[in-house]
Design a protein around this motif. Sequence first.
Motif, short mmCIF file in Angstrom:
data_model
loop_
_atom_site.label_atom_id
_atom_site.label_comp_id
_atom_site.label_asym_id
_atom_site.label_seq_id
_atom_site.Cartn_x
_atom_site.Cartn_y
_atom_site.Cartn_z
N GLU A 1 47.70 57.26 38.05
CA GLU A 1 47.59 57.16 36.60
C GLU A 1 47.60 55.68 36.23
O GLU A 1 48.49 54.94 36.64
N GLU A 2 46.61 55.28 35.47
CA GLU A 2 46.45 53.88 35.10
C GLU A 2 47.35 53.57 33.91
O GLU A 2 47.32 54.27 32.90
N THR A 3 48.15 52.50 34.02
CA THR A 3 48.99 52.09 32.90
C THR A 3 48.13 51.36 31.88
O THR A 3 46.99 50.98 32.16
N LYS A 4 48.68 51.16 30.70
CA LYS A 4 47.94 50.47 29.65
C LYS A 4 47.66 49.02 30.03
O LYS A 4 46.59 48.49 29.74
N MET A 5 48.60 48.39 30.72
CA MET A 5 48.38 47.01 31.16
C MET A 5 47.25 46.96 32.19
O MET A 5 46.41 46.05 32.13
N GLU A 6 47.21 47.92 33.08
CA GLU A 6 46.13 47.97 34.06
C GLU A 6 44.79 48.23 33.38
O GLU A 6 43.76 47.67 33.79
N GLN A 7 44.78 49.05 32.34
CA GLN A 7 43.55 49.30 31.58
C GLN A 7 43.04 48.01 30.94
O GLN A 7 41.85 47.72 30.96
N ILE A 8 43.96 47.24 30.36
CA ILE A 8 43.59 45.98 29.73
C ILE A 8 42.98 45.03 30.75
O ILE A 8 41.93 44.43 30.51
N HIS A 9 43.62 44.90 31.90
CA HIS A 9 43.09 44.03 32.96
C HIS A 9 41.72 44.50 33.43
O HIS A 9 40.82 43.68 33.64
N ARG A 10 41.56 45.80 33.60
CA ARG A 10 40.28 46.35 34.08
C ARG A 10 39.17 46.10 33.07
O ARG A 10 38.07 45.67 33.42
N LEU A 11 39.45 46.35 31.79
CA LEU A 11 38.44 46.14 30.75
C LEU A 11 38.04 44.67 30.65
O LEU A 11 36.86 44.34 30.53
N ASP A 12 39.03 43.78 30.71
CA ASP A 12 38.75 42.35 30.64
C ASP A 12 37.93 41.89 31.84
O ASP A 12 36.99 41.11 31.71
N ALA A 13 38.26 42.41 33.01
CA ALA A 13 37.52 42.03 34.23
C ALA A 13 36.08 42.54 34.17
O ALA A 13 35.16 41.86 34.62
N GLN A 14 35.87 43.72 33.61
CA GLN A 14 34.51 44.26 33.49
C GLN A 14 33.63 43.36 32.63
O GLN A 14 32.47 43.12 32.97
N VAL A 15 34.19 42.86 31.54
CA VAL A 15 33.43 41.98 30.65
C VAL A 15 33.05 40.70 31.39
O VAL A 15 31.88 40.28 31.37
N THR A 16 34.00 40.09 32.06
CA THR A 16 33.75 38.84 32.77
C THR A 16 32.78 39.04 33.92
O THR A 16 31.88 38.22 34.12
N GLN A 17 32.93 40.12 34.66
CA GLN A 17 32.05 40.37 35.80
C GLN A 17 30.62 40.64 35.37
O GLN A 17 29.68 40.17 36.03
#
Length: 131
Positions: free
Chosen positions: A33-49
């Motif tokens: 289960e993805e935590t909210k902090m992990e979701q934030i990191h994942r979303l931010d990384a997707q934008v940058t990548q």
Amino acid sequence: MDDNQKNEMFQYTYSAKEQEELQRIRRKYLPKEETKMEQIHRLDAQVTQKAAMVSIVVGVIGLLVLGLGMSFAMTELGTALGDFSLVAGIVIGIAGMVLIGIAYPLNNHVLKKERKKIAPEILRLTEELMK
């Protein structure tokens, strides 16, 4: 159960250290289960990548076009085209330089566009975490 059967049963309990190891192994196989902090990191990384990938692709294509222009202008590949090859090589090389020059501004443009698109979700998650 009679008393003989109760005495014949074998029961084993694990120590705290073994329990901890069992729990660690068990967590590997449970759905994550993805935590909210992990979701934030994942979303931010997707934008940058995404922005980086687009600019790298455009830059590499520009580099290849520049190399093609240089080949037309300076090698025997260009001599097959005759006098036109020098002019064609220069024009193609300049087009490659333009593509290379566009790569960084394109990165910034894609980054801004993607951040704008994902901003409501990031802000919602950060609001929930800061409460």
